[in-house]
Scaffold this active site. Structure first.
Site, PDB file in Angstrom:
ATOM      1  N   GLU A 155       0.823  -1.212   0.000  1.00 50.96           N
ATOM      2  CA  GLU A 155       0.000   0.000   0.000  1.00 50.96           C
ATOM      3  C   GLU A 155       0.858   1.265   0.000  1.00 50.96           C
ATOM      4  OE1 GLU A 155      -2.806  -0.342   3.195  1.00 50.96           O
ATOM      5  OE2 GLU A 155      -3.722  -2.143   2.386  1.00 50.96           O
ATOM      6  N   GLU A 180      -4.493  -9.005   0.918  1.00 53.99           N
ATOM      7  CA  GLU A 180      -5.159  -8.704   2.195  1.00 53.99           C
ATOM      8  C   GLU A 180      -6.645  -8.683   1.934  1.00 53.99           C
ATOM      9  OE1 GLU A 180      -4.109  -5.284   4.576  1.00 53.99           O
ATOM     10  OE2 GLU A 180      -1.972  -5.601   4.187  1.00 53.99           O
TER      11      GLU A 180
END
Length: 912
Positions: free
Chosen positions: A510, A603
């Site tokens: 991220e 995720e």
């Protein structure tokens, strides 16, 4: 660095004259490589405050102006803040430590003249450190606490409310024999949090700032051979430097490595298996040899291959040998030798339970003309990986669906200090759930964890960075990224590339460069290219929670690795009012854009719950964001365990599993998260630890565990009922009952009366009786599969807590101070029934040659020290962690007592 191609090397040794000469001369020689643990006998001192700390700093840091605790996990990272050094810093003396991992010679660092810190008392041999604390490594200085309470605490919930920031020193004396003068002597540090700098006998040797890196410094030029030597290590862990609990100090193992001057380089072997079948496998080996001597050296490199025992050590007779290869190394030079061999009928490494994780050991010997022999062992696995855009991952020709979990590095009540048994227990419980894969979040793990995944047959996505040049917290890795990303990445891959459990390199999580278009893509390409230079056999990944298929950065990686985007972020009706990243389910668009790339859900979920806490009313749908009064209680800071509630950017397990099944080309996914971890306590940052885990911080299974187990282990007969059935005062009120089962239908009974039989629909993962009114008694479920009885489960109304039950996960442990027994305390009523909502205060004591290391109960809101010998049970359970004293075998007796309950004992035997 010289690299000898196989054809060149074969030509070089055609006459085999030098090879046979050196082998004959050193046949009886004993390897002079030693790897010695120096975890004992350290002295430790931490400054009481940052203001009192010395100014032997690595570099200046920007002023913290945005240290918000509880910032959304998917908040947009921001640009670095420029800062100018206006005081002396030690960075230029530390940077050369990285030179072996910088490819371009012109980019390597030249050490300046001078010796900073040489006159500082702590680095002097005659400094009196007798008042310092005596510690054994691995050591986490913060885990004992105390926890910091309140919104104005120096360390908030995001970093676990524990005193991990600060500056500290470690000192240890070393006796180095005069005979070692002919050797190279290295200090190997597996992990130091963070900005570590090493002095030896008053000389600044080097260091490494990234707290998760493993690294080495050469002590040889600074040692007093035949006398005492003083090692001093300064560690500086900044505040506001992490989004989770980082721990503090020398929290992984530290080693003294002694080698001949001519030796295998650090992480200097590289094993690949380019061709694998059941009948034959090609094993290729590269060996990099360093010559630390003052003159040129003639060397012969030979390798034998053995099967490995259960501890990863060579056993039995050799099963293959590579050719002996010769070369000439100039003083200070390195060379790489390469060869391959075919092994017939190989024992393959594969993931459990589909395959068996067979391991092999390559024993490499480097013989030099001076008679020295360096023996280096490399444990590896023979296996074939294939990544398919339509069908996912194939291991040894078999499709393996990734049933994975994300894992942070802390070990709950033990903190960041790595312990093999604690990590093994985590993996054992995950495997019971049906988990076959681990994504390391979001930093290099301890090497011992990868040894466990190798041995236990887990697949691993190995991850290195949570941020690149743009920051998530004010003082995180972005401060050192410009100068350290290359050595960090190359060292990380060289360290881990021989572990067969590692299937993929994740080089970012991220990262803020998702938002910077071509600039971010260019940086991603640079990191990708480095990774492929170090290991072209594994694909790269970077997990994206924002970048879309049309953005240039998503084209760079070998795989498509999506955080939450696959099932959609904030796109369901219950999430429509929330601000932040908002996207529909994106598996189809990524698959259309990159049909040949394997997609994984790196995720997913980010569901939240407090084990055994059930709040009303219960959400009607299958997924809802947690909020005060809607799955969350702001007073108790607990989240309902109906397992329907999520972080704002997340989705329930039900929604995630349905999304994955609807898109069968996705190779699988990784739950956020397998275990609760210290820090990041979304949604209640007054707490100490996360709510994300399928398993709580103490290792007790949440209800969500059984939802995944029902889906991931369809052939395992099981059924699970929630909630508990002790609801005094709720008589007649609606109290929904949900059932997780690997069956396809189930019938629920209350006090013997059927409440109906329900069938799972397509993409349904629970059976619900949402209109049930509470009535004390016995609630029982009978599950069916294909029309036949499959499994049964029951919960019932119990009496008051009156007894204790103690159960050790292992009743016999080693008396080495490292092995652990995890003892579960269960609260029972007078009929021996488990009281699932009991919060009984307990007291613990231990007799015998051992100690209670820590206690816990899995309550994320508890700010009781993990060292406390008094603790409340949390919803019927408590944990006591026990170890033996090193070298003192004997019987341990754990006694637990509590208010209104009969005391109980557990016996544990420690053996040498």
């Amino acid at each position: 660095m010289k690299r000898y191609a196989l054809s060149t090397l074969l030509a070089m040794i055609a006459s085999a004259s030098l090879a046979s000469s050196l082998v004959a001369r050193t046949e009886g020689a004993i390897s002079s490589r030693e790897r010695i643990s120096i975890n004992d006998e350290w002295r430790f001192m931490k400054y009481a405050s940052a203001e009192q700390a010395d100014r032997l700093i690595y570099d200046v840091r920007p002023e913290v102006t945005d240290g918000e605790d509880g910032k959304a996990a998917d908040a947009k990272p921001t640009a670095a803040v420029e800062v100018e050094a206006k005081e002396p810093v030690l960075k230029d003396w530390i940077l050369p430590t990285a030179n072996d991992f910088i490819k371009n010679p012109s980019d390597r660092h030249q050490r300046p003249e001078g010796n900073p810190g040489s006159d500082f008392p702590f680095v002097q041999e005659d400094f009196d450190d007798s008042t310092w604390e005596r510690v054994t490594l691995p050591h986490d200085w913060a885990i004992e606490g105390p926890f910091m309470e309140g919104w104005d605490a120096p360390v908030g919930g995001g970093m676990g409310r524990l005193p991990s920031p600060g500056v500290a020193w470690y000192r240890r004396a070393l006796d180095i024999p005069e005979a070692d003068q002919a050797r190279s002597i290295f200090l190997d540090i597996d992990g130091a949090m963070s900005y570590a700098m090493v002095w030896c006998n008053g000389h600044l040797v080097g260091g490494w700032p990234y707290g998760y890196a493993s690294w080495r410094v050469d002590l040889s030029p600074y040692l007093n051979f035949g006398g005492a030597n003083q090692i001093a290590i300064r560690v500086d862990n900044p505040p506001f430097s992490s989004r989770w609990y980082p721990g503090g100090g020398l929290y992984r193992n530290v080693w003294l490595t002694k080698t001949p001057k001519v030796h295998v380089a650090q992480w200097g072997t590289y094993v690949t298996t380019p061709e694998v079948s059941e009948k034959a496998a090609t094993v290729s080996l590269e060996v990099t040899v360093d010559n630390d001597g003052d003159s040129a050296a003639s060397v012969v490199v030979s390798t034998d291959i053995f099967r490995a025992d259960e501890n990863g050590k060579a056993k039995g007779r050799k099963i293959a040998s590579l050719k002996a290869l010769e070369g000439e190394l100039e003083a200070g030079a390195s060379a790489t030798f390469a060869d391959s061999v075919v092994i017939k009928n190989p024992k393959l490494w594969g993931p459990y339970p589909n395959q068996e994780p067979h391991l092999h050991v390559a024993v490499t010997k480097v013989r030099a003309a001076d008679g020295s022999v360096d023996t280096y062992e490399t444990t590896f696995g023979i296996r074939d990986l294939r990544f398919d855009g339509e069908k996912g991952l194939f291991v040894n020709g078999e499709r393996i669906y990734l049933q994975g979990a994300n894992q942070h590095h802390d070990l709950g009540a033990l903190g960041a200090a790595f312990n093999v048994r604690a990590a093994e227990r985590q993996l054992e419980i995950l495997r019971e759930m049906g988990c076959n894969a681990i994504r390391i979040a979001h930093n290099p793990p301890a090497v011992e964890l990868l040894e466990l995944t190798d041995r236990m047959g887990f697949l691993v996505i190995d991850e290195i960075f949570d941020c690149w040049a743009r920051k998530k917290t004010p003082l995180d890795f972005h401060l050192i990224f410009p100068e350290w990303h290359e050595p960090d990445l190359r060292a990380f891959i060289r360290r881990d590339r021989n572990y067969p459990s590692v299937i993929m390199w994740s080089i970012g999580n991220e990262v803020g460069e998702q938002y910077t278009e071509e600039a971010g893509s260019a940086l991603a390409q640079r990191l990708h290219d480095m990774a492929k230079e170090e290991d072209p056999t594994r694909p790269t990944a970077a997990s994206f929670n924002f970048a879309k298929p049309h953005m240039p950065i998503t084209a760079v990686m070998d795989t498509v690795s999506l955080n939450y985007q696959g099932e959609g972020i904030r796109n369901a009706p219950a999430y429509a009012h929330l601000k932040g990243i908002n996207t529909p389910p994106l598996y189809p668009k990524f698959h259309d854009a990159y049909p040949n790339k394997m997609i994984i859900s790196s995720e997913n979920a980010a569901a939240v719950s407090s084990r055994g806490e059930y709040l009303f009313p219960v959400a009607d749908g299958i997924s809802a964001p947690v909020a005060d009064g809607a799955g969350g209680d702001p007073v108790s800071a607990h989240v309902s365990s109906y397992e329907l509630y999520t972080a704002p950017f997340g989705s329930s397990a039900d929604k995630v599993l349905g999304s994955l099944e609807r898109h069968p080309y996705v190779g699988g996914g990784f739950i956020w998260s397998g275990w609760d971890y210290l820090g990041e306590p979304t949604p209640y940052y007054s707490a100490r630890s996360s709510y994300f885990g399928v398993i709580d911080l103490a290792g007790f299974k949440k209800d969500r565990f059984y939802l995944y187990q029902a889906h991931w282990r369809p052939d395992y007969p099981m059924a699970h009922i929630l909630p508990h059935w002790n609801w005094e005062g709720r008589e007649g009120e609606v109290t929904p009952v949900h059932v997780f089962t690997s069956g396809d239908e189930a019938e629920l009974f209350l006090n013997g009366k059927s409440l109906g039989r329900k069938v799972k629909g397509e993409f349904e993962y629970r059976l619900r009786w949402d209109e049930l009114a509470y009535e004390p008694g016995i609630l029982e479920v009978v599950a069916y599969k294909e029309g036949k009885q499959w499994a049964r489960a029951a919960v019932e109304t119990t009496g008051a807590a009156s007894a204790l039950e103690l159960k050790a996960d292992r009743a016999k442990i080693k008396a080495d101070g490292k092995d652990l027994s995890f003892v579960t305390v269960r609260i029972l009523d007078d009929a021996g029934r488990f009281v699932r909502n009991a919060k009984t205060p307990l007291t613990f004591e231990l007799d015998g040659p051992g100690e209670i290391v820590a206690t816990d109960n899995g309550d994320p809101t508890s700010l009781v020290s993990f060292k406390s010998l008094e603790r409340e049970a949390f919803n019927g359970l408590c944990l006591v962690i026990v170890k033996g004293k090193p070298g003192e075998a004997g019987d341990l007796t754990l006694r637990v007592s509590g208010n209104g309950v009969a005391s109980a004992m557990a016996s544990i035997v420690t053996t040498k």
